[in-house]
Design an enzyme around this catalytic site. Structure first.
Site, PDB file in Angstrom:
ATOM      1  N   HIS A  28      -5.950 -16.216  -7.258  1.00 21.59           N
ATOM      2  CA  HIS A  28      -5.641 -15.295  -6.150  1.00 21.59           C
ATOM      3  C   HIS A  28      -4.547 -15.882  -5.257  1.00 21.59           C
ATOM      4  CE1 HIS A  28      -6.830 -12.269  -2.998  1.00 21.59           C
ATOM      5  NE2 HIS A  28      -6.310 -13.197  -2.206  1.00 21.59           N
ATOM      6  N   GLU A  29      -4.757 -17.112  -4.783  1.00 23.96           N
ATOM      7  CA  GLU A  29      -3.774 -17.732  -3.883  1.00 23.96           C
ATOM      8  C   GLU A  29      -2.464 -18.027  -4.616  1.00 23.96           C
ATOM      9  OE1 GLU A  29      -4.363 -17.442  -0.916  1.00 23.96           O
ATOM     10  OE2 GLU A  29      -6.538 -17.256  -0.883  1.00 23.96           O
ATOM     11  N   HIS A  87      -0.379 -14.928  -4.371  1.00 29.15           N
ATOM     12  CA  HIS A  87       0.341 -14.859  -3.088  1.00 29.15           C
ATOM     13  C   HIS A  87       1.567 -15.774  -3.102  1.00 29.15           C
ATOM     14  CE1 HIS A  87      -2.309 -12.342  -0.753  1.00 29.15           C
ATOM     15  NE2 HIS A  87      -3.343 -13.156  -0.832  1.00 29.15           N
ATOM     16  N   HIS A 124       4.386 -14.589  -5.328  1.00 30.18           N
ATOM     17  CA  HIS A 124       5.036 -13.435  -4.686  1.00 30.18           C
ATOM     18  C   HIS A 124       6.030 -13.933  -3.629  1.00 30.18           C
ATOM     19  CE1 HIS A 124       4.342  -9.221  -2.614  1.00 30.18           C
ATOM     20  NE2 HIS A 124       5.566  -9.390  -3.049  1.00 30.18           N
TER      21      HIS A 124
END
Length: 602
Positions: free
Chosen positions: A386-387, A390, A393
């Site tokens: 998940h991190e 981020h 991105h």
């Protein structure tokens, strides 16, 4: 108690020396930036004197903002790694203060820009073609012109910001500092005080008496203070409705969504689609009841895990698994994942004083760092991917966009991270062969969907209702809020409000109701991510390329246009319908496993 940072392996700590080599370097930059802001204040009143002044003041504004972000990131992350170090507390305070100084220095920018006519803007463009680099930046300001007030009015609103924030701050202090919850006896026979920190853990207990005791202890306090919580929430709603009226918006919701240029139809489509698919949630709730073997499922039974599989991953195994799973995006993505994992972007282990939880941080001129508090669990494997979503991105955006567009809208922030989670789920389901592990992965996904898409939409529906009620002159008493919340909860979960009387007070403990129409983005983000993950895993190379184009776009276009680059039209319900189709498919598979006898205790 965890130890201080001296015991940590260097390769498992983030390398903040890549931002500022020493603390003294940071202090020097803070001093230089403070002087630069003093000088910049003289630009007030001169923004529209000429095309040259518009260009130079815009460039100064952005250059100082860029330096400020880098300064702030170092101070905040140094503080987060050990909040007990007073020197870094001081740096954090100094960084916050200089942020306020920056806002004050450039308070003139938007009100002055408001006076720029379209004709004069076109003249400026012809005189200074360099202004075209900021066309989208200016376009957003033009679109907000009717909502920007005079400089005097803006200063009045800015001066009242502390007063406007009082309801939220009062809630925070009451909820986190003043409230003391009762103690209960846990499954081992120990007396433990219920806290915000251990509540979910207690609700996940296999011992139903512990779950019930923790639930009733928590909500007894919210019942006791319901009138105070109603007053803070009502005041917060009134503040946002007042600010929306002052800025000439139809509603607080329109004002909140307009910050990301999101039409209200996106919010409405979410509510319509989720309500249409509530029978799927009811099916999952019934399955949960069957698995737990309960005649009378209660709200306090919704969090206890259904699986007994103990899926464990060391940090090293998790890195390997994450790298393998994310290779689906191709070489360009994989190279950056390797950098993140090998070049000390990640602060891995818990230590004394370290901020809890996990996040991805950084600024335009730094690595996209990650903070973790690693545990060897399936949940933390999901947290890592998940991190990383981020951080990748952020990395692609910064590599491909100038600073002015080098960030992305909050509306899009959770999509890249949750797409990674959904791809991990797909990968695990593809490779696991034993039913017990498959059951655990399906349960993890369905619970995540329940908690993000269904629950956050329930919050969004409640939030919309209370703002509308206040606009129509309804007084948001605790009685009104309790009744509204209880009815919504019954609609969503199919569990009667009479059998679950305590849940009517849940609204009082949700901090997100003070975030002003924020929560709907968790649900839209998860649904879009589910849709995208399916296209990336099962689609064409073009689908992957379009997804990378979205990651690289930053804020160079409006958020809905950016996500459209990846193939999602969020003004329609197709992406939501597709997400619910995946949920139903996996629910059906879990039902089949339960029918085979693969269930709790097997």
């Amino acid at each position: 108690m965890s130890e201080n940072r001296s015991h940590l392996k260097q390769e498992e700590t983030w390398d903040l020396a890549t931002i500022f080599a020493t603390d003294q370097e940071w202090e020097n930059e803070w001093s230089d930036l403070s002087k630069a802001l003093d000088l910049a204040a003289s630009n007030a009143g001169h923004l529209l004197e000429s095309s040259h002044s518009l260009l130079t003041i815009t460039e100064l504004y952005l250059a100082l903002a860029r330096r400020l972000e880098k300064l702030y990131v170092y101070a905040s992350m140094k503080n987060d790694q050990d909040t007990t170090v007073s020197y870094y507390q001081e740096l954090q305070a100094k960084a916050t203060a200089i942020y306020a100084k920056f806002s004050q220095t450039f308070a003139f920018f938007e009100p002055e820009f408001r006076n720029l006519s379209e004709d004069l803007y076109q003249t400026f463009l012809s005189e200074s073609p360099e202004l075209k680099a900021y066309a989208h930046f200016y376009d957003k300001l033009f679109k907000q012109k009717e909502h920007v007030l005079s400089q005097k009015e803006e200063e009045l609103l800015a001066g009242a910001s502390e007063i406007f924030g009082a309801a939220s701050e009062t809630f925070d202090i009451l909820d986190n500092a003043d409230i003391v919850f009762p103690s209960i006896v846990d499954a081992e026979g120990n007396t433990v005080e219920v806290t915000h920190g251990n509540f979910i853990t207690l609700m996940e207990s296999k011992d139903r008496k512990v779950r019930q005791a923790a639930y009733e202890a928590m909500y007894s306090i919210y019942q006791q203070y319901q009138h105070t919580y109603a007053k803070t929430l009502q005041t917060n709603v009134k503040v946002n409705n007042f600010k929306a009226r002052t800025r000439h918006y139809r509603s607080a919701r329109q004002a909140a969504l307009s910050a990301n240029f999101i039409p209200e139809s996106v919010y409405d489509a979410l509510l319509v689609s989720v309500n249409k698919h509530l029978p799927l949630l009811h099916r999952y709730i019934r399955l949960r009841q069957d698995i737990l073997g309960l005649d009378d499922l209660k709200m306090y039974d919704l969090y206890t895990p259904l699986s007994t599989a103990d899926l464990s991953y060391s940090y090293e195994q998790a890195l390997e698994k994450a790298e393998s799973v994310l290779a689906v995006f191709g070489q360009e993505y994989t190279e950056r994942v390797r950098r993140a994992f090998r070049e000390r972007w990640i602060d891995v282990r818990e230590n004394k004083g370290k901020r809890s939880g996990a996040y991805s941080g950084g600024s335009y001129d730094t690595n996209a760092f990650m903070l973790l508090n690693w545990q060897d669990t399936l949940d933390y494997l999901f947290t890592l991917v998940h991190e990383t979503g981020h951080s990748l991105h952020s990395t692609f955006t910064r590599e491909n966009q100038p600073y002015v567009y080098g960030d992305y809208a909050i509306f899009l922030a959770e999509i890249a991270s949750t797409t990674n989670e959904n791809i991990l789920t797909e990968s695990l389901l593809k490779e696991v062969s034993d039913d017990k592990t498959r059951f655990a992965v399906l349960n993890h996904y369905l619970d995540g969907f329940k908690g993000t898409v269904f629950r956050q939409t329930q919050f969004a529906e409640f939030e919309q209702a209370i703002y509308q009620a206040d606009q129509e002159g309804e007084v948001l008493t605790s009685q009104f809020l309790n009744q509204l919340y209880a009815e919504l909860n019954e609609k969503y979960y199919g569990l009667s409000k009479e059998d679950n009387p305590d849940i009517q007070y849940e609204w009082a403990r949700i901090p997100h109701f003070y975030y002003n129409f924020y929560v709907y983005q968790y649900a839209t983000g998860f649904a879009a991510a589910s849709y995208l993950a399916d296209k990336i895993v099962h689609g064409s190379q073009e689908d992957k390329d379009r997804y990378l184009d979205y990651l690289k776009a930053g804020s160079s276009d409006y958020a809905l246009n950016v996500i459209a680059k990846a193939g999602v039209d969020m003004t329609k319900t197709d992406y939501l319908d597709a997400a619910f189709a995946v949920f139903e498919e996996r629910l059906t598979e879990l039902e089949a496993l339960v029918a085979k006898g693969v269930h709790r205790g097997s």
